[in-house]
Design a protein around this motif. Structure first.
Motif, PDB file in Angstrom:
ATOM      1  N   VAL A 127      -4.872  -9.278 -14.021  1.00 10.40           N
ATOM      2  CA  VAL A 127      -3.529  -9.131 -13.461  1.00 10.40           C
ATOM      3  C   VAL A 127      -2.904 -10.517 -13.283  1.00 10.40           C
ATOM      4  O   VAL A 127      -3.488 -11.386 -12.637  1.00 10.40           O
ATOM      5  CB  VAL A 127      -3.584  -8.404 -12.101  1.00 10.40           C
ATOM      6  N   ASP A 128      -1.724 -10.728 -13.835  1.00  9.15           N
ATOM      7  CA  ASP A 128      -1.017 -11.997 -13.685  1.00  9.15           C
ATOM      8  C   ASP A 128      -0.153 -11.915 -12.427  1.00  9.15           C
ATOM      9  O   ASP A 128       0.955 -11.392 -12.447  1.00  9.15           O
ATOM     10  CB  ASP A 128      -0.155 -12.281 -14.909  1.00  9.15           C
ATOM     11  N   LEU A 129      -0.669 -12.437 -11.321  1.00  8.44           N
ATOM     12  CA  LEU A 129       0.026 -12.341 -10.040  1.00  8.44           C
ATOM     13  C   LEU A 129       1.250 -13.244  -9.970  1.00  8.44           C
ATOM     14  O   LEU A 129       2.178 -12.965  -9.217  1.00  8.44           O
ATOM     15  CB  LEU A 129      -0.935 -12.647  -8.903  1.00  8.44           C
ATOM     16  N   CYS A 130       1.286 -14.315 -10.732  1.00  7.89           N
ATOM     17  CA  CYS A 130       2.473 -15.177 -10.757  1.00  7.89           C
ATOM     18  C   CYS A 130       3.637 -14.447 -11.408  1.00  7.89           C
ATOM     19  O   CYS A 130       4.776 -14.533 -10.949  1.00  7.89           O
ATOM     20  CB  CYS A 130       2.189 -16.469 -11.510  1.00  7.89           C
ATOM     21  N   ASP A 131       3.359 -13.717 -12.471  1.00  4.49           N
ATOM     22  CA  ASP A 131       4.392 -12.980 -13.174  1.00  4.49           C
ATOM     23  C   ASP A 131       4.901 -11.808 -12.349  1.00  4.49           C
ATOM     24  O   ASP A 131       6.092 -11.548 -12.273  1.00  4.49           O
ATOM     25  CB  ASP A 131       3.848 -12.502 -14.520  1.00  4.49           C
ATOM     26  N   LEU A 132       3.982 -11.092 -11.695  1.00  5.88           N
ATOM     27  CA  LEU A 132       4.359  -9.911 -10.922  1.00  5.88           C
ATOM     28  C   LEU A 132       5.025 -10.272  -9.595  1.00  5.88           C
ATOM     29  O   LEU A 132       5.998  -9.653  -9.199  1.00  5.88           O
ATOM     30  CB  LEU A 132       3.140  -9.046 -10.633  1.00  5.88           C
ATOM     31  N   GLY A 133       4.450 -11.219  -8.863  1.00  5.03           N
ATOM     32  CA  GLY A 133       4.970 -11.567  -7.539  1.00  5.03           C
ATOM     33  C   GLY A 133       4.543 -10.599  -6.453  1.00  5.03           C
ATOM     34  O   GLY A 133       4.679 -10.879  -5.283  1.00  5.03           O
ATOM     35  N   GLU A 134       4.059  -9.433  -6.862  1.00  2.00           N
ATOM     36  CA  GLU A 134       3.570  -8.446  -5.903  1.00  2.00           C
ATOM     37  C   GLU A 134       2.562  -7.535  -6.590  1.00  2.00           C
ATOM     38  O   GLU A 134       2.540  -7.414  -7.809  1.00  2.00           O
ATOM     39  CB  GLU A 134       4.696  -7.623  -5.299  1.00  2.00           C
ATOM     40  N   TYR A 135       1.722  -6.909  -5.775  1.00  2.00           N
ATOM     41  CA  TYR A 135       0.790  -5.926  -6.289  1.00  2.00           C
ATOM     42  C   TYR A 135       0.791  -4.754  -5.320  1.00  2.00           C
ATOM     43  O   TYR A 135       0.679  -4.952  -4.109  1.00  2.00           O
ATOM     44  CB  TYR A 135      -0.629  -6.501  -6.416  1.00  2.00           C
ATOM     45  N   VAL A 136       0.932  -3.538  -5.848  1.00  4.10           N
ATOM     46  CA  VAL A 136       1.039  -2.355  -5.015  1.00  4.10           C
ATOM     47  C   VAL A 136      -0.039  -1.359  -5.420  1.00  4.10           C
ATOM     48  O   VAL A 136      -0.149  -1.002  -6.595  1.00  4.10           O
ATOM     49  CB  VAL A 136       2.432  -1.706  -5.135  1.00  4.10           C
ATOM     50  N   PHE A 137      -0.801  -0.909  -4.433  1.00  2.25           N
ATOM     51  CA  PHE A 137      -1.771   0.171  -4.652  1.00  2.25           C
ATOM     52  C   PHE A 137      -1.062   1.501  -4.450  1.00  2.25           C
ATOM     53  O   PHE A 137      -0.300   1.674  -3.493  1.00  2.25           O
ATOM     54  CB  PHE A 137      -2.939   0.077  -3.664  1.00  2.25           C
ATOM     55  N   THR A 138      -1.299   2.466  -5.366  1.00  2.00           N
ATOM     56  CA  THR A 138      -0.748   3.804  -5.244  1.00  2.00           C
ATOM     57  C   THR A 138      -1.861   4.812  -5.463  1.00  2.00           C
ATOM     58  O   THR A 138      -2.945   4.467  -5.913  1.00  2.00           O
ATOM     59  CB  THR A 138       0.358   4.037  -6.314  1.00  2.00           C
ATOM     60  N   ASP A 139      -1.573   6.072  -5.148  1.00  2.00           N
ATOM     61  CA  ASP A 139      -2.544   7.143  -5.403  1.00  2.00           C
ATOM     62  C   ASP A 139      -2.601   7.457  -6.876  1.00  2.00           C
ATOM     63  O   ASP A 139      -1.698   7.299  -7.623  1.00  2.00           O
ATOM     64  CB  ASP A 139      -2.171   8.419  -4.640  1.00  2.00           C
ATOM     65  N   ASN A 188       0.852  -1.185   0.000  1.00  2.00           N
ATOM     66  CA  ASN A 188       0.000   0.000   0.000  1.00  2.00           C
ATOM     67  C   ASN A 188       0.889   1.236   0.000  1.00  2.00           C
ATOM     68  O   ASN A 188       1.426   1.622   1.031  1.00  2.00           O
ATOM     69  CB  ASN A 188      -0.921   0.017   1.216  1.00  2.00           C
ATOM     70  N   GLU A 189       1.065   1.823  -1.160  1.00  2.00           N
ATOM     71  CA  GLU A 189       1.826   3.068  -1.292  1.00  2.00           C
ATOM     72  C   GLU A 189       0.887   4.246  -1.526  1.00  2.00           C
ATOM     73  O   GLU A 189       1.304   5.285  -2.018  1.00  2.00           O
ATOM     74  CB  GLU A 189       2.851   2.950  -2.420  1.00  2.00           C
ATOM     75  N   SER A 190      -0.386   4.068  -1.188  1.00  2.00           N
ATOM     76  CA  SER A 190      -1.339   5.171  -1.284  1.00  2.00           C
ATOM     77  C   SER A 190      -1.237   6.016  -0.009  1.00  2.00           C
ATOM     78  O   SER A 190      -0.459   5.714   0.880  1.00  2.00           O
ATOM     79  CB  SER A 190      -2.764   4.628  -1.459  1.00  2.00           C
ATOM     80  N   SER A 191      -2.059   7.035   0.083  1.00  2.00           N
ATOM     81  CA  SER A 191      -2.009   7.927   1.243  1.00  2.00           C
ATOM     82  C   SER A 191      -3.040   7.574   2.314  1.00  2.00           C
ATOM     83  O   SER A 191      -3.119   8.253   3.332  1.00  2.00           O
ATOM     84  CB  SER A 191      -2.204   9.375   0.788  1.00  2.00           C
ATOM     85  N   VAL A 192      -3.821   6.506   2.100  1.00  2.00           N
ATOM     86  CA  VAL A 192      -4.845   6.098   3.072  1.00  2.00           C
ATOM     87  C   VAL A 192      -4.780   4.588   3.304  1.00  2.00           C
ATOM     88  O   VAL A 192      -4.212   3.845   2.505  1.00  2.00           O
ATOM     89  CB  VAL A 192      -6.273   6.499   2.627  1.00  2.00           C
ATOM     90  N   ASP A 193      -5.389   4.144   4.414  1.00  2.00           N
ATOM     91  CA  ASP A 193      -5.397   2.723   4.759  1.00  2.00           C
ATOM     92  C   ASP A 193      -6.160   1.904   3.723  1.00  2.00           C
ATOM     93  O   ASP A 193      -7.245   2.289   3.291  1.00  2.00           O
ATOM     94  CB  ASP A 193      -6.068   2.496   6.120  1.00  2.00           C
ATOM     95  N   LEU A 194      -5.592   0.756   3.358  1.00  2.00           N
ATOM     96  CA  LEU A 194      -6.284  -0.234   2.533  1.00  2.00           C
ATOM     97  C   LEU A 194      -7.078  -1.113   3.495  1.00  2.00           C
ATOM     98  O   LEU A 194      -6.498  -1.801   4.333  1.00  2.00           O
ATOM     99  CB  LEU A 194      -5.276  -1.076   1.750  1.00  2.00           C
ATOM    100  N   VAL A 195      -8.403  -1.043   3.428  1.00  2.00           N
ATOM    101  CA  VAL A 195      -9.240  -1.727   4.415  1.00  2.00           C
ATOM    102  C   VAL A 195      -9.930  -2.976   3.863  1.00  2.00           C
ATOM    103  O   VAL A 195     -10.480  -3.769   4.626  1.00  2.00           O
ATOM    104  CB  VAL A 195     -10.295  -0.780   5.027  1.00  2.00           C
ATOM    105  N   GLU A 196      -9.913  -3.132   2.549  1.00  2.00           N
ATOM    106  CA  GLU A 196     -10.525  -4.315   1.952  1.00  2.00           C
ATOM    107  C   GLU A 196      -9.745  -4.693   0.704  1.00  2.00           C
ATOM    108  O   GLU A 196      -9.335  -3.826  -0.069  1.00  2.00           O
ATOM    109  CB  GLU A 196     -11.983  -4.035   1.592  1.00  2.00           C
ATOM    110  N   PHE A 197      -9.529  -5.984   0.528  1.00  3.19           N
ATOM    111  CA  PHE A 197      -8.832  -6.476  -0.648  1.00  3.19           C
ATOM    112  C   PHE A 197      -9.565  -7.709  -1.151  1.00  3.19           C
ATOM    113  O   PHE A 197      -9.724  -8.691  -0.432  1.00  3.19           O
ATOM    114  CB  PHE A 197      -7.381  -6.825  -0.313  1.00  3.19           C
TER     115      PHE A 197
END
Length: 107
Positions: free
Chosen positions: A95-107, A30-39
């Motif tokens: 989104v191919d999560l195997c290829d990425l290995g990570e997922y990041v939320f940003t503003d 979570n690289e956004s400016s607010v809490d991630l409360v649901e995924f």
């Protein structure tokens, strides 16, 4: 006092109760400016979001968590939805999560 969810968590989708060869582990940031409360994730073949994988916790800005999707599927491609404490949401499809290995939320 604000609670920070900084520790790694393992969250399991409602599809399966045991680990299997089809389990998918990736890093959620979570690289956004607010809490991630649901995924939520869903197979890109599904029209519905699965339950909240954070299960009542949250990821504060600047933190990350390990996520386990144990749905028994052999796919790596998921649709992703995040909901934030300010009421905003973000969605991304295919989104191919195997290829990425990570997922990041940003503003």
């Amino acid at each position: 006092m604000k609670k920070f969810f900084a520790a790694s968590i393992i969250v399991t989708s409602v599809f399966a109760s045991t680990a299997s060869a089809e389990d998918l582990v990736f890093l959620l940031g979570n690289e956004s400016s607010v809490d991630l409360v649901e995924f939520n994730v869903s197979s890109n073949a599904s029209d519905n979001w699965e339950s909240n994988l954070l299960q009542g916790d949250y990821v504060a800005p600047g933190y990350e968590a390990d996520v386990l999707i144990a749905d028994g599927l052999t796919t790596c491609v998921y649709d992703i939805r995040g909901a934030f404490s300010d009421g905003s949401t973000a969605e991304e499809y295919g989104v191919d999560l195997c290829d990425l290995g990570e997922y990041v939320f940003t503003d």
